[in-house]
Design a protein around this motif. Structure first.
Motif, PDB file in Angstrom:
ATOM      1  N   THR A 104      35.861  53.933  44.855  1.00  0.00           N
ATOM      2  CA  THR A 104      34.775  53.635  45.782  1.00  0.00           C
ATOM      3  C   THR A 104      34.996  54.355  47.097  1.00  0.00           C
ATOM      4  O   THR A 104      36.131  54.718  47.445  1.00  0.00           O
ATOM      5  N   ALA A 105      33.909  54.562  47.814  1.00  0.00           N
ATOM      6  CA  ALA A 105      33.970  55.248  49.104  1.00  0.00           C
ATOM      7  C   ALA A 105      34.334  54.258  50.203  1.00  0.00           C
ATOM      8  O   ALA A 105      34.217  53.031  50.039  1.00  0.00           O
ATOM      9  N   LEU A 106      34.743  54.821  51.301  1.00  0.00           N
ATOM     10  CA  LEU A 106      35.110  54.001  52.448  1.00  0.00           C
ATOM     11  C   LEU A 106      33.897  53.201  52.928  1.00  0.00           C
ATOM     12  O   LEU A 106      32.773  53.701  52.956  1.00  0.00           O
ATOM     13  N   ASN A 107      34.117  51.930  53.274  1.00  0.00           N
ATOM     14  CA  ASN A 107      33.098  51.017  53.805  1.00  0.00           C
ATOM     15  C   ASN A 107      32.034  50.622  52.777  1.00  0.00           C
ATOM     16  O   ASN A 107      31.006  50.054  53.137  1.00  0.00           O
ATOM     17  N   SER A 108      32.269  50.925  51.542  1.00  0.00           N
ATOM     18  CA  SER A 108      31.336  50.504  50.497  1.00  0.00           C
ATOM     19  C   SER A 108      31.775  49.146  49.937  1.00  0.00           C
ATOM     20  O   SER A 108      32.661  48.491  50.485  1.00  0.00           O
ATOM     21  N   VAL A 109      31.165  48.758  48.850  1.00  0.00           N
ATOM     22  CA  VAL A 109      31.448  47.455  48.235  1.00  0.00           C
ATOM     23  C   VAL A 109      32.035  47.684  46.846  1.00  0.00           C
ATOM     24  O   VAL A 109      31.494  48.468  46.057  1.00  0.00           O
ATOM     25  N   ALA A 110      33.116  46.988  46.540  1.00  0.00           N
ATOM     26  CA  ALA A 110      33.748  47.066  45.215  1.00  0.00           C
ATOM     27  C   ALA A 110      33.723  45.683  44.577  1.00  0.00           C
ATOM     28  O   ALA A 110      33.946  44.669  45.255  1.00  0.00           O
ATOM     29  N   SER A 111      33.466  45.635  43.237  1.00  0.00           N
ATOM     30  CA  SER A 111      33.397  44.371  42.509  1.00  0.00           C
ATOM     31  C   SER A 111      34.213  44.464  41.234  1.00  0.00           C
ATOM     32  O   SER A 111      34.145  45.471  40.506  1.00  0.00           O
ATOM     33  N   PHE A 112      34.969  43.393  40.953  1.00  0.00           N
ATOM     34  CA  PHE A 112      35.758  43.274  39.732  1.00  0.00           C
ATOM     35  C   PHE A 112      35.344  41.969  39.035  1.00  0.00           C
ATOM     36  O   PHE A 112      35.467  40.887  39.615  1.00  0.00           O
ATOM     37  N   LYS A 113      34.892  42.082  37.796  1.00  0.00           N
ATOM     38  CA  LYS A 113      34.493  40.916  37.027  1.00  0.00           C
ATOM     39  C   LYS A 113      35.659  40.433  36.179  1.00  0.00           C
ATOM     40  O   LYS A 113      36.420  41.242  35.624  1.00  0.00           O
TER      41      LYS A 113
END
Length: 901
Positions: A104-113
């Motif tokens: 992911t890019a800086l300042n973005s949002v990451a999600s792990f299910k």
């Protein structure tokens, strides 16, 4: 009839284990045994009934679908019986969805299910490698949030968020873990993200006012600004006209409402990244003007001078700066300084390193070796933050000796610890505050990639049941560890995790254990006393706090003493559900002390403070209830007059007197009514003129002393008692011999012998009996006269002539001889109104030979016979005469007595 020698019991097993339900039955004749499963079928092929005496049911290699209720039924020719046992099949946690690696890019949002299942339902939590913080569902940890479903979301990803994230699921049936790597992509450009020149500050405003939350940013390219409330973007196009953005980024809220309270975040963003700042707005309905705290740029402090480095290491930088150029010092710095930094290599945006620094120098720690940093400083006072200082020059940390960011041994440790290498065998309670853990390591104890264990445990009865405590223990060859300082009689959940440096392995299954009980540490509360009566006292109390029982409450002991003596007068043991007691046979005027103690299986705890039971009449309570005598020793004599014994006795006597009076009045009323009902109708008729009885002499009765009975003067009137109508009585009107059968409409009543409106004489004490209707049978003799048998006296002749008797008998040689009034008993006619002054018209007269003979009812009852006159003619049929017929009309008059010739 069959009976059980051994019944099946509930069983819990893990998937794949063998289960056996025992069932031994006896009876005469020998019963047969049948096994069944409630709402299901016994697994064929894996289940069998043993041929032994107890006929046990055995299920091999159980699976989750085998869970349920199993029934053992026995029957013979006499009867049948059955017993049930439940099978619970626990299955270890398994992942339905595993987390996956992400970039992911800086300042973005990451999600792990991450989703797991098992029986019982496992607990799911997240950890970041190198951090011991457990992140549970439905909670937020800085810029990380775990949803209810178990998804980990990282907002505004920074460089330090790069790394491994582990999702773990555990229960009493087992545990599992899965890890995923987050890679944060950086840009080659070293330009910093937007810098906030003006930031919002906390404000408290009254309802209905206007809030101004300032925000202004600078950067290249020019940044955009958006606002968030409580981590949710504010939609200015949603029709809410009270909210607007002005002056390049300031948020204005008109007509403040209570729901506007919350956290507001200003976010400045561009292609270089984003920078944000938060402030809290409080809206109150009733707020004094002295407490208003709104934004005022004129009251903010001046920006500090540019920061400079005075000391640099591989991980630390020491800065110094000067205060703002405010010569007057009107807006002094009262809350210190805040330091922010940015690294072009890390591309993590502006990070707040330190805040509220009191002086003009500070050291920033935990920096990366061989990394470039830029710094800005802000001053703070009670009205908010100043503009930032000028950006410092780029300052680079020194290089480290071992600059390997991902050594080979770390990767080896991850691979080894990802398996189930550790098992928590048991957790045993040693005493009320100590638990011993026992485990087994499935690899060599000398394994270099296992440095030690993390012990995590939580109090299952605590309000925050997701708060774990953690202990770090080194590898122990004995594979045991004792944990002390726990709460008494409390359930805890434990699990272990192996670790190597910053890498954690898969956790063990959890074990739930309860510390042993101990003496209660708290006394019963709110002990109260009171008087029920002059010799009876009441004591009640509340149980100790649950946290002070330290076991299962078994009961209480109550101790009674005299206030001036140490001798125990009574000590009573009660069960746990009883929280009051009544003492009898106490001495009036004495003062007693009462103490209560709670006890459990271990023993009794501390006694409560002595409560005083004052046996003074002023303390009598009705209905029984307790008062706190501890606080009323000096003023116990103050009581209401309603509680005085003499007042209560007087009240009872008054009620009894009223009740007795009511009963006496009711008895008199009903006796008088019964007496009135016994009064008879006394109708007097003329007697034989030749009688020498002075009581049969004529008398003169005035019209005023007469009573009038109105029958309506209808020829169709019927006498309800005699059953005879005028029509029947006059059906032989041509035959003068039958005139005696006609009912009379007039009767003479002696007013001197009755109680009327004009004469209030009392009725005789013993009125003569009478009959309202007397039938006299007459037989015709040889002379054509009627003779009457069985009566001695005179009969009243029947007449339908409604004319005045005086006129009717004017030419008759014989006149009536009235009976003296002293022989006339009282009757119901006393209660009737007087006769009318003008009687109705006289119908056609019958025969002028009819005479009225008067006789008292007492004479009819007591005499041996009645003399009567005869009617001429022979062959006369028997006749019936009505004597004193009830309902006949009567009037006063005078007539001569005589006999029929």
């Amino acid at each position: 009839k069959p009976y059980f020698k051994l019944e099946p019991i509930d069983t819990t097993a893990l998937v794949g284990q063998r289960v056996q339900f025992r069932c031994a039955v006896d009876g005469d004749p020998s019963p047969q045994i049948l096994w069944s499963k409630e709402n299901g079928h016994i697994p064929v092929g894996r289940a069998e009934i043993q041929e032994e005496e107890d006929r046990s049911l055995v299920i091999r290699n159980v699976v989750p679908t085998d869970q349920g209720m199993y029934i053992c039924e026995a029957h013979n020719t006499i009867g049948q019986i059955s017993a049930k046992a439940q099978l619970i099949v626990n299955s270890p946690p398994t992942f339905l969805i595993k987390p996956q690696d992400q970039k992911t890019a800086l300042n973005s949002v990451a999600s792990f299910k991450c989703t797991a299942s098992g029986n019982p339902q496992p607990s799911v939590f997240w950890t970041k490698e190198g951090s011991q913080t457990l992140m549970f569902p439905n909670n937020t940890y800085d810029n990380m949030q775990v949803s209810v479903q178990g998804t980990l979301q990282i907002r505004g990803v920074q460089k330090e968020d790069d790394g491994y994230y582990i999702c773990s699921a555990l229960s009493v049936a087992g545990s599992t873990a899965s890890r995923a790597y987050l890679q944060v992509l950086t840009s080659e450009d070293s330009n910093p993200p937007p810098i906030l020149q003006i930031v919002p500050a906390n404000q408290t405003l009254p309802r209905g006012s206007v809030a101004m939350l300032p925000c202004r940013a600078s950067g290249n390219p020019t940044p955009m600004i958006r606002w968030m409330k409580n981590a949710t973007d504010i939609n200015l196009s949603g029709g809410n006209g009270r909210l607007s953005i002005i002056q390049g980024g300031t948020l204005r809220i008109d007509d403040l409402r209570n729901e506007d309270s919350g956290w507001y975040r200003c976010v400045a963003y561009s292609e270089k990244g984003e920078t944000s700042w938060s402030a809290h707005l409080t809206v109150e309905s009733n707020l004094s003007s002295m407490l208003h705290r709104s934004h005022n740029a004129d009251l903010l402090p001046s920006a500090p001078g540019v920061p400079k480095a005075v000391n640099i290491t591989n991980s630390n930088i020491t800065l110094t700066w000067t205060r703002g150029q405010d010569e007057l010092q009107m807006n002094s710095v009262t809350d210190g300084y805040t330091i922010e930094y940015f690294s072009p290599e890390e591309k993590a945006g502006w990070i707040k390193a330190m805040s509220r620094i009191p002086g003009y120098t500070a050291t920033i720690t935990n920096l990366s070796p061989s990394t470039s940093y830029m710094f800005i400083i802000r001053a703070e006072n009670g009205y908010g933050y100043s503009a930032p200082s000028p950006t410092s020059v780029i300052i680079r940390t020194l290089s480290a000796n071992d600059g390997v960011t991902m050594p080979e041994e770390i990767e080896t440790a991850r691979l080894l610890l990802s398996g189930q290498i550790l098992e928590l065998v048991d957790a045993v309670a040693i005493n009320s505050t100590t638990i011993r853990l026992e485990w087994q390591l499935h690899i060599s104890n000398t394994e270099e990639y296992v440095e030690g264990l993390y012990v995590r445990y939580r109090n299952l009865s605590a309000a925050d049941s997701q708060s774990y405590s953690m202990l770090t223990i080194p590898m122990n060859p004995s594979e045991t560890y004792v944990i002390t300082g726990l709460e008494k009689f409390t359930r805890y959940e434990f699990f272990l995790t192996p670790y190597f440096k910053t890498v954690e392995g898969q956790p063990t299954s959890s074990k739930v254990v309860q510390t042993l009980d101990d003496f209660p540490t708290g006394a019963p509360m709110n002990v109260q006393t009171g008087m029920v009566n002059l010799t009876t006292g009441l004591v009640n109390w509340l149980p100790p706090l649950e946290t002070h029982l330290n076991g299962v409450l078994l009961g209480y002991k109550v101790q009674l003493r005299a206030a001036n003596s140490s001798k125990v007068l009574a000590q009573i043991t009660l069960n746990a559900t009883t929280t009051s007691i009544v003492f009898h046979s106490l001495t009036t005027g004495m003062t007693y002390t009462v103490r209560v103690v709670a006890f459990n299986r271990v023993g009794a705890g501390p006694y409560s403070k002595p409560a005083y039971l004052v046996m003074d009449p002023a303390h009598v309570i009705a209905p029984p209830r307790a008062h706190n005598s501890l606080s009323e020793m000096e003023g116990y004599r103050q009581a209401s007059i309603l509680h005085e014994p003499w007042f209560m006795v007087l009240l009872v006597l008054l009620l009894m007197a009223v009740l007795t009076s009511g009963i006496v009045v009711a008895v008199i009323f009903f006796r008088n009514r019964a007496k009135v009902n016994k009064e008879m109708i006394s109708a007097t008729v003329a007697v034989n003129a030749g009688s020498t009885d002075p009581s049969r002499r004529p008398m003169v009765v005035s019209r005023r002393d007469c009573l009038w009975i109105d029958r309506g003067w209808r020829s169709t009137d019927t006498d309800k008692d005699s059953g005879l109508s005028e029509a029947k009585l006059l059906e032989s009107s041509q035959n003068t011999a039958n005139y005696a059968d006609v009912s009379t409409d007039y009767a003479e009543v002696d007013p001197r012998s009755i109680t009327s409106f004009y004469n209030s004489r009392k009725s005789p004490d013993n009125p003569s009996p009478y009959a309202t209707t007397v039938l006299v049978n007459g037989n015709c003799n040889d002379n054509g006269k009627i003779s009457y048998q069985g009566l001695d006296g005179y009969i009243s002749g029947a007449s339908t002539n409604r004319s005045d008797p005086a006129t009717y008998l004017a030419g008759h040689p014989k006149a009536f001889t009235p009976v003296p009034y002293s022989q006339a008993p009282a009757n119901w006619i006393d209660f009737l109104p007087p006769p009318p002054e003008h009687p109705p018209p006289i119908p056609q007269a019958l025969d002028h030979h009819i005479h009225l003979n008067h006789v008292y009812p007492s004479e009819l009852i007591g005499g041996g016979g009645i003399g009567g006159g005869g009617i001429g003619g022979s062959g006369c049929p028997p006749t019936t005469a009505a004597i004193g017929s009830q309902g006949s009309s009567a009037r006063c008059g005078s007539a001569q007595s005589g006999s029929y010739k």
